[in-house]
Motif scaffolding. Sequence first.
Motif, PDB file in Angstrom:
ATOM      1  N   THR A   1      47.643  45.774  26.798  1.00  0.00           N
ATOM      2  CA  THR A   1      46.760  44.632  26.217  1.00  0.00           C
ATOM      3  C   THR A   1      46.350  43.301  27.200  1.00  0.00           C
ATOM      4  O   THR A   1      45.173  43.041  27.254  1.00  0.00           O
ATOM      5  N   ARG A   2      47.402  43.150  28.038  1.00  0.00           N
ATOM      6  CA  ARG A   2      47.197  41.808  29.042  1.00  0.00           C
ATOM      7  C   ARG A   2      46.230  42.086  30.095  1.00  0.00           C
ATOM      8  O   ARG A   2      45.351  41.477  30.402  1.00  0.00           O
ATOM      9  N   PHE A   3      46.373  43.704  30.620  1.00  0.00           N
ATOM     10  CA  PHE A   3      45.376  44.077  31.560  1.00  0.00           C
ATOM     11  C   PHE A   3      44.056  44.092  30.738  1.00  0.00           C
ATOM     12  O   PHE A   3      42.995  43.542  31.672  1.00  0.00           O
ATOM     13  N   ALA A   4      43.800  44.455  29.885  1.00  0.00           N
ATOM     14  CA  ALA A   4      42.478  44.649  29.212  1.00  0.00           C
ATOM     15  C   ALA A   4      41.822  43.200  28.913  1.00  0.00           C
ATOM     16  O   ALA A   4      40.684  43.313  29.162  1.00  0.00           O
ATOM     17  N   GLU A   5      42.685  42.364  28.595  1.00  0.00           N
ATOM     18  CA  GLU A   5      42.220  40.853  28.215  1.00  0.00           C
ATOM     19  C   GLU A   5      41.677  40.247  29.629  1.00  0.00           C
ATOM     20  O   GLU A   5      40.657  39.800  29.516  1.00  0.00           O
TER      21      GLU A   5
ATOM     22  N   LEU B   1      40.659  42.232  40.520  1.00  0.00           N
ATOM     23  CA  LEU B   1      40.646  42.459  39.352  1.00  0.00           C
ATOM     24  C   LEU B   1      42.010  43.431  39.085  1.00  0.00           C
ATOM     25  O   LEU B   1      42.900  43.211  38.126  1.00  0.00           O
ATOM     26  N   HIS B   2      41.656  44.747  39.464  1.00  0.00           N
ATOM     27  CA  HIS B   2      42.794  45.789  39.526  1.00  0.00           C
ATOM     28  C   HIS B   2      44.085  45.143  39.962  1.00  0.00           C
ATOM     29  O   HIS B   2      45.179  45.129  39.128  1.00  0.00           O
ATOM     30  N   SER B   3      44.230  44.519  41.193  1.00  0.00           N
ATOM     31  CA  SER B   3      45.468  44.113  41.617  1.00  0.00           C
ATOM     32  C   SER B   3      46.143  42.984  40.876  1.00  0.00           C
ATOM     33  O   SER B   3      47.242  43.017  40.447  1.00  0.00           O
ATOM     34  N   VAL B   4      45.251  42.129  40.414  1.00  0.00           N
ATOM     35  CA  VAL B   4      45.801  40.828  39.868  1.00  0.00           C
ATOM     36  C   VAL B   4      46.216  41.157  38.281  1.00  0.00           C
ATOM     37  O   VAL B   4      47.255  40.583  37.901  1.00  0.00           O
ATOM     38  N   GLY B   5      45.451  42.049  37.517  1.00  0.00           N
ATOM     39  CA  GLY B   5      45.541  42.445  36.351  1.00  0.00           C
ATOM     40  C   GLY B   5      46.794  43.006  36.321  1.00  0.00           C
ATOM     41  O   GLY B   5      47.832  42.913  35.445  1.00  0.00           O
ATOM     42  N   LEU B   6      46.973  43.842  37.221  1.00  0.00           N
ATOM     43  CA  LEU B   6      48.385  44.703  37.054  1.00  0.00           C
ATOM     44  C   LEU B   6      49.341  43.706  37.564  1.00  0.00           C
ATOM     45  O   LEU B   6      50.517  43.872  36.977  1.00  0.00           O
ATOM     46  N   TYR B   7      49.357  42.995  38.444  1.00  0.00           N
ATOM     47  CA  TYR B   7      50.402  42.000  38.470  1.00  0.00           C
ATOM     48  C   TYR B   7      51.035  41.262  37.467  1.00  0.00           C
ATOM     49  O   TYR B   7      52.279  40.970  37.341  1.00  0.00           O
ATOM     50  N   LYS B   8      50.214  40.884  36.802  1.00  0.00           N
ATOM     51  CA  LYS B   8      50.310  39.959  35.443  1.00  0.00           C
ATOM     52  C   LYS B   8      50.885  40.868  34.546  1.00  0.00           C
ATOM     53  O   LYS B   8      51.523  40.047  33.498  1.00  0.00           O
ATOM     54  N   THR B   9      50.951  42.198  34.742  1.00  0.00           N
ATOM     55  CA  THR B   9      51.555  43.043  33.567  1.00  0.00           C
ATOM     56  C   THR B   9      52.974  43.389  34.073  1.00  0.00           C
ATOM     57  O   THR B   9      53.820  44.065  33.177  1.00  0.00           O
ATOM     58  N   ILE B  10      53.422  43.144  35.319  1.00  0.00           N
ATOM     59  CA  ILE B  10      54.849  43.573  35.612  1.00  0.00           C
ATOM     60  C   ILE B  10      55.643  42.310  35.988  1.00  0.00           C
ATOM     61  O   ILE B  10      55.385  41.268  35.904  1.00  0.00           O
TER      62      ILE B  10
ATOM     63  N   VAL C   1      46.958  34.300  43.999  1.00  0.00           N
ATOM     64  CA  VAL C   1      46.779  34.274  42.455  1.00  0.00           C
ATOM     65  C   VAL C   1      48.238  34.586  42.009  1.00  0.00           C
ATOM     66  O   VAL C   1      48.880  33.924  41.254  1.00  0.00           O
ATOM     67  N   ALA C   2      48.731  35.771  42.839  1.00  0.00           N
ATOM     68  CA  ALA C   2      50.232  36.047  42.594  1.00  0.00           C
ATOM     69  C   ALA C   2      51.210  34.955  42.701  1.00  0.00           C
ATOM     70  O   ALA C   2      52.141  34.676  42.131  1.00  0.00           O
ATOM     71  N   SER C   3      50.890  34.283  43.819  1.00  0.00           N
ATOM     72  CA  SER C   3      51.870  33.278  44.125  1.00  0.00           C
ATOM     73  C   SER C   3      51.680  32.041  43.214  1.00  0.00           C
ATOM     74  O   SER C   3      52.616  30.821  43.650  1.00  0.00           O
ATOM     75  N   GLY C   4      50.784  31.775  42.591  1.00  0.00           N
ATOM     76  CA  GLY C   4      50.291  30.597  41.604  1.00  0.00           C
ATOM     77  C   GLY C   4      49.801  29.451  42.529  1.00  0.00           C
ATOM     78  O   GLY C   4      49.438  28.404  42.084  1.00  0.00           O
TER      79      GLY C   4
ATOM     80  N   ILE D   1      56.746  45.706  48.208  1.00  0.00           N
ATOM     81  CA  ILE D   1      56.115  46.379  46.789  1.00  0.00           C
ATOM     82  C   ILE D   1      54.533  46.108  46.896  1.00  0.00           C
ATOM     83  O   ILE D   1      54.023  45.079  47.077  1.00  0.00           O
ATOM     84  N   GLU D   2      53.857  47.252  46.795  1.00  0.00           N
ATOM     85  CA  GLU D   2      52.285  47.151  46.809  1.00  0.00           C
ATOM     86  C   GLU D   2      51.862  47.013  45.497  1.00  0.00           C
ATOM     87  O   GLU D   2      52.115  47.788  44.687  1.00  0.00           O
ATOM     88  N   VAL D   3      50.756  46.262  45.070  1.00  0.00           N
ATOM     89  CA  VAL D   3      50.123  46.011  43.681  1.00  0.00           C
ATOM     90  C   VAL D   3      48.811  46.194  43.901  1.00  0.00           C
ATOM     91  O   VAL D   3      48.151  45.301  44.314  1.00  0.00           O
TER      92      VAL D   3
END
Length: 295
Positions: free
Chosen positions: A26-30, A67-76, A95-98, A270-272
């Motif tokens: 759901t988070r990725f889809a959002e 989008l794929h990378s950040v969306g995935l990062y936010k689900t792990i 984005v991952a580092s804030g 770790i590659e995301v």
Amino acid sequence: MSTAYLFPGQGSQSVGMGKDHYDSNTRFAELVDLANEILDIDLKSIMFEGPEETLKQTEFTQPAIFLHSVGLYKTIDAAPDMVAGHSLGEFSALVASGAVAFEDALNIVRKRGRLMQQAGEQNPGTMAAVIGMEDEVVEEICAEAADQVGKEVIAANYNCPGQLVISGDLEAVEQAVSLAKDRGCRLAKVLPVSGAFHSSLMQPAYDGLKQELEELEVQKPECPIYSNYTAQPTTEPEQIRSNLLNQLLNPVRWTQTLQNMHDDGAKTFIEVGPGKVLQGLVKRTLSDVEIDGYQ
């Protein structure tokens, strides 16, 4: 024992990318739906259904991979000690580092892709892979080819030891490829790209992004980000902005980035994001590390 998170750049895309995550998370889809709304383009359909020719266009490739990378990062459940991204991937890392908000980075990535595609049309050029040669030898070949042709060709991506990508004017790149073959490289071939990325031929993109990057809201990141431009870590917002801009016209120092992360204590990488390109580059650069990924 630190953990480094890595984010891929252009070339990792494929039709269907992210669809399994969209259907199951759901988070990725959002985030995908939000990106469609923000950009006012159907990026979701381009990612999931293609056609490949459309997805390969820089103006769509870059936001799709981001989008794929950040969306995935936010689900792990990630807790990086340091981050880095290859070219475009540097925005995902921020984005991952804030350091940068998702929405702000998405808009700039979309504009960056469009400007880089336009710069490729305005200043036609290309890139080529050169495999099986020392970095210094490739640099010498580029200098020689540029001198012979009277146009630019430089080492643009230091991907791993023995694997470089050169970039510049078409004639100069072809001359460098010819010289590299004459001197016994394992492989030298022109790549199917839409411009001479990370060279001075991207000056129109630099000019077009300068004001926007200078105005970009950058927070102090939660962990150091290693810049493509310097291969060094930073947590300073002004330095981050400057590095993002300089990255457009200068080489991606990925080999040096990985080595510096390792020297600074990274033992797990770790590659995301889509594909496993960066995992392969880590494997060919460092020997005593753990490598994993989320695709």
